[in-house]
Write a protein that holds these residues in place. Structure first.
Motif, mmCIF file in Angstrom:
data_model
loop_
_atom_site.group_PDB
_atom_site.id
_atom_site.type_symbol
_atom_site.label_atom_id
_atom_site.label_comp_id
_atom_site.label_asym_id
_atom_site.label_seq_id
_atom_site.Cartn_x
_atom_site.Cartn_y
_atom_site.Cartn_z
ATOM 1 N N ILE A 138 0.879 -1.182 0.000
ATOM 2 C CA ILE A 138 0.000 0.000 0.000
ATOM 3 C C ILE A 138 0.910 1.224 0.000
ATOM 4 O O ILE A 138 1.825 1.328 0.832
ATOM 5 N N ALA A 139 0.642 2.149 -0.910
ATOM 6 C CA ALA A 139 1.497 3.336 -1.011
ATOM 7 C C ALA A 139 1.105 4.405 0.004
ATOM 8 O O ALA A 139 -0.086 4.633 0.267
ATOM 9 N N LEU A 140 2.133 5.037 0.566
ATOM 10 C CA LEU A 140 1.953 6.229 1.412
ATOM 11 C C LEU A 140 2.062 7.468 0.523
ATOM 12 O O LEU A 140 1.279 8.400 0.633
ATOM 13 N N ILE A 141 3.065 7.477 -0.315
ATOM 14 C CA ILE A 141 3.202 8.499 -1.359
ATOM 15 C C ILE A 141 2.866 7.778 -2.659
ATOM 16 O O ILE A 141 3.527 6.810 -3.028
ATOM 17 N N LYS A 142 1.810 8.248 -3.322
ATOM 18 C CA LYS A 142 1.173 7.456 -4.371
ATOM 19 C C LYS A 142 1.822 7.632 -5.739
ATOM 20 O O LYS A 142 2.336 8.698 -6.071
ATOM 21 N N TYR A 143 1.679 6.581 -6.518
ATOM 22 C CA TYR A 143 2.038 6.571 -7.943
ATOM 23 C C TYR A 143 0.755 6.810 -8.727
ATOM 24 O O TYR A 143 -0.205 6.045 -8.586
ATOM 25 N N TRP A 144 0.714 7.885 -9.498
ATOM 26 C CA TRP A 144 -0.460 8.093 -10.354
ATOM 27 C C TRP A 144 -0.014 8.820 -11.614
ATOM 28 O O TRP A 144 0.175 10.030 -11.615
ATOM 29 N N GLY A 145 0.186 8.109 -12.671
ATOM 30 C CA GLY A 145 0.581 8.711 -13.946
ATOM 31 C C GLY A 145 1.914 8.157 -14.416
ATOM 32 O O GLY A 145 2.842 7.990 -13.625
ATOM 33 N N GLY A 186 2.931 -1.391 -12.495
ATOM 34 C CA GLY A 186 3.901 -0.466 -11.901
ATOM 35 C C GLY A 186 4.151 -0.745 -10.427
ATOM 36 O O GLY A 186 5.294 -0.922 -9.986
ATOM 37 N N SER A 187 3.063 -0.833 -9.654
ATOM 38 C CA SER A 187 3.228 -0.961 -8.208
ATOM 39 C C SER A 187 3.883 -2.292 -7.816
ATOM 40 O O SER A 187 4.360 -2.432 -6.687
ATOM 41 N N ALA A 188 3.935 -3.270 -8.716
ATOM 42 C CA ALA A 188 4.603 -4.545 -8.414
ATOM 43 C C ALA A 188 6.100 -4.361 -8.172
ATOM 44 O O ALA A 188 6.724 -5.159 -7.466
ATOM 45 N N ALA A 189 6.678 -3.298 -8.743
ATOM 46 C CA ALA A 189 8.104 -3.011 -8.516
ATOM 47 C C ALA A 189 8.402 -2.947 -7.016
ATOM 48 O O ALA A 189 9.475 -3.357 -6.560
ATOM 49 N N ARG A 190 7.409 -2.421 -6.245
ATOM 50 C CA ARG A 190 7.633 -2.220 -4.805
ATOM 51 C C ARG A 190 7.432 -3.495 -4.004
ATOM 52 O O ARG A 190 7.947 -3.610 -2.886
ATOM 53 N N SER A 191 6.646 -4.465 -4.513
ATOM 54 C CA SER A 191 6.393 -5.699 -3.748
ATOM 55 C C SER A 191 7.574 -6.665 -3.789
ATOM 56 O O SER A 191 7.557 -7.683 -3.104
ATOM 57 N N SER A 215 -10.377 1.153 -14.507
ATOM 58 C CA SER A 215 -9.133 0.564 -14.000
ATOM 59 C C SER A 215 -8.118 1.680 -13.736
ATOM 60 O O SER A 215 -8.185 2.752 -14.362
ATOM 61 N N SER A 216 -7.174 1.412 -12.828
ATOM 62 C CA SER A 216 -6.174 2.453 -12.536
ATOM 63 C C SER A 216 -5.367 2.754 -13.800
ATOM 64 O O SER A 216 -5.002 3.902 -14.053
ATOM 65 N N ARG A 217 -5.131 1.728 -14.621
ATOM 66 C CA ARG A 217 -4.362 1.921 -15.850
ATOM 67 C C ARG A 217 -5.061 2.958 -16.755
ATOM 68 O O ARG A 217 -4.451 3.925 -17.194
ATOM 69 N N ALA A 242 -6.176 6.129 0.638
ATOM 70 C CA ALA A 242 -7.065 5.290 -0.172
ATOM 71 C C ALA A 242 -6.471 5.169 -1.564
ATOM 72 O O ALA A 242 -5.944 6.138 -2.106
ATOM 73 N N ASP A 243 -6.532 3.961 -2.123
ATOM 74 C CA ASP A 243 -6.053 3.737 -3.486
ATOM 75 C C ASP A 243 -7.187 4.013 -4.485
ATOM 76 O O ASP A 243 -8.125 4.714 -4.165
ATOM 77 N N ALA A 244 -7.093 3.409 -5.654
ATOM 78 C CA ALA A 244 -8.068 3.700 -6.708
ATOM 79 C C ALA A 244 -9.359 2.932 -6.459
ATOM 80 O O ALA A 244 -9.744 2.047 -7.219
ATOM 81 N N GLY A 245 -10.023 3.264 -5.370
ATOM 82 C CA GLY A 245 -11.262 2.602 -4.987
ATOM 83 C C GLY A 245 -11.802 3.259 -3.735
ATOM 84 O O GLY A 245 -11.176 4.185 -3.193
HETATM 85 O O1 PMV Z 1 0.293 -0.436 -10.387
HETATM 86 P P1 PMV Z 1 -1.145 -0.094 -10.588
HETATM 87 O O2 PMV Z 1 -1.522 0.096 -12.029
HETATM 88 O O3 PMV Z 1 -2.065 -1.041 -9.861
HETATM 89 O O4 PMV Z 1 -1.433 1.368 -9.930
HETATM 90 C C1 PMV Z 1 -1.464 1.612 -8.538
HETATM 91 C C2 PMV Z 1 -2.026 2.940 -8.222
HETATM 92 C C3 PMV Z 1 -2.365 3.225 -6.765
HETATM 93 O O5 PMV Z 1 -2.589 2.033 -6.061
HETATM 94 C C4 PMV Z 1 -3.630 4.061 -6.700
HETATM 95 C C5 PMV Z 1 -1.262 4.037 -6.086
HETATM 96 C C6 PMV Z 1 -0.016 3.280 -5.713
HETATM 97 O O6 PMV Z 1 1.047 3.930 -5.670
HETATM 98 O O7 PMV Z 1 -0.068 2.066 -5.435
#
Ligand code: PMV
Length: 321
Positions: free
Chosen positions: A12-19, A139-144, A185-187, A276-279
């Motif tokens: 879960i992101a604290l500082i979010k990725y969007w774009g 994208g966010s899989a990079a962090r997991s 979708s977030s994409r 909150a994420d994209a939901g």
């Molecule tokens: O990696 P994606 O396409 O699921 O995008 C994740 C976007 C957010 O969850 C809303 C923010 C984040 O940084 O995880």
């Protein structure tokens, strides 16, 4: 037969990725900061199947639908290119994320797939390389790939990966308010936001500064500063998303009520912060000692689950998946 299994957890992101600044390479417009969780693992086995006509994918024992199977194949194509192989594979994935919990499954899914596929195709990749690979799935899989707190750097293909960060200990309370599937979708929503919001440039440039401030809070072990930045950045992201044309609103009245309740709890001396994420579902962060009290206070609003910092994606010893 070449085969490997791996396990990964959502973040879960604290500082979010969007774009994105590059949609093909999945390069984020700005960096982000997240916590990899200790719950809801995805375990994935990849077996090379040279005699098969194409890749096969199952999720929880059920053959995957066309779109997810295509995403898996596109991802395996990247791995095959790196490995100099043309062998199709059988991919079997078990996800512990309840499908209706409002948690994204793609981060854990592609992190586990990256590690398992690298193992099965005999690629020797370090964590930055695995993080760059997982990024190409979602994208966010990079962090997991990374345990606990992780910063994912913006940059070019070579530089855009996640790394571990030291910071204050905290727990997350997942508050499930709405179990319906999201409409955009977030994409797709990211593309629409970047293309139509008049606030997008401001979001990208201010996020770079907010991330710097959050990393400084981590270095100072300052939970309060990190919490304030977390809530600020979530509300900014949702304001940005709402400013797309046509607008997208992920937050529901129940989500706003949860943010209000979190502010009330803080005023009453129970320190916690919402994101909150994209939901519509809300995730609240609190010091570990306060997590159960926060969960009890929020239980009137929805189902609560307390989670903590978890491990990065790992290859499993043969025969243990
Ligand atoms: O990696 P994606 O396409 O699921 O995008 C994740 C976007 C957010 O969850 C809303 C923010 C984040 O940084 O995880």
């Amino acid at each position: 037969m070449n085969e490997a299994s791996a396990r990964a957890y959502p973040n879960i992101a604290l500082i979010k990725y969007w774009g994105k600044r590059d949609t093909a390479l999945i390069l984020p417009a700005a960096g982000s900061l997240s916590l990899t969780l200790d719950s809801y693992a995805t375990t994935t086995t990849v077996r090379l199947d040279p005699d098969a006509a194409s890749d096969r994918f199952t999720l929880n024992g059920v053959p995957g639908a066309a779109t997810p199977t295509q995403r898996v194949t596109r991802f395996l194509d990247l791995v095959r290119e790196l490995a100099g192989s043309t062998a199709p594979a059988r991919v079997d994935s078990l996800s512990e994320i309840p499908t209706d919990a409002g948690l994204a499954s793609s981060a854990a899914g592609f992190a586990a797939l990256a590690v398992a596929a690298a193992g099965a195709y005999r690629l020797d990749l370090d964590d930055p390389a695995l993080s760059r690979l997982a990024r190409r799935g979602s994208g966010s899989a990079a962090r997991s790939i990374i345990p606990g707190l992780a910063v994912w750097h913006a940059g070019d293909d070579a530089a855009s990966y996640a790394e571990p960060v030291d910071g204050p200990a905290f727990a997350m309370i997942i508050l499930t308010l709405d179990r319906s599937a999201k409409r955009v979708s977030s994409r797709d929503a990211m593309v629409r936001t970047a293309g139509t919001s008049p606030f997008y440039d401001g979001w990208v440039s201010s996020t770079a500064q907010t991330l710097e401030d959050a990393l400084a809070a981590c270095r100072a072990n300052d939970f309060t500063a990190l919490g304030l930045l977390t809530e600020l950045h979530a509300l900014r992201m949702h304001a940005l998303i709402q400013s797309a044309d046509p607008p997208i609103r992920y937050l529901k009245p129940a989500s706003i009520a949860a943010f209000d309740r979190v502010e009330e709890l803080r005023t009453a001396g129970l320190e916690c912060y919402a994101t909150a994420d994209a939901g519509p579902n809300v995730v609240v962060i609190a010091r570990p000692a306060d997590a159960d009290s926060v969960a009890t206070e929020l239980a009137a609003l929805g189902e609560t689950t307390v989670v903590g910092a978890g491990p990065g994606a790992t290859l499993l010893p043969p025969g243990t998946a």
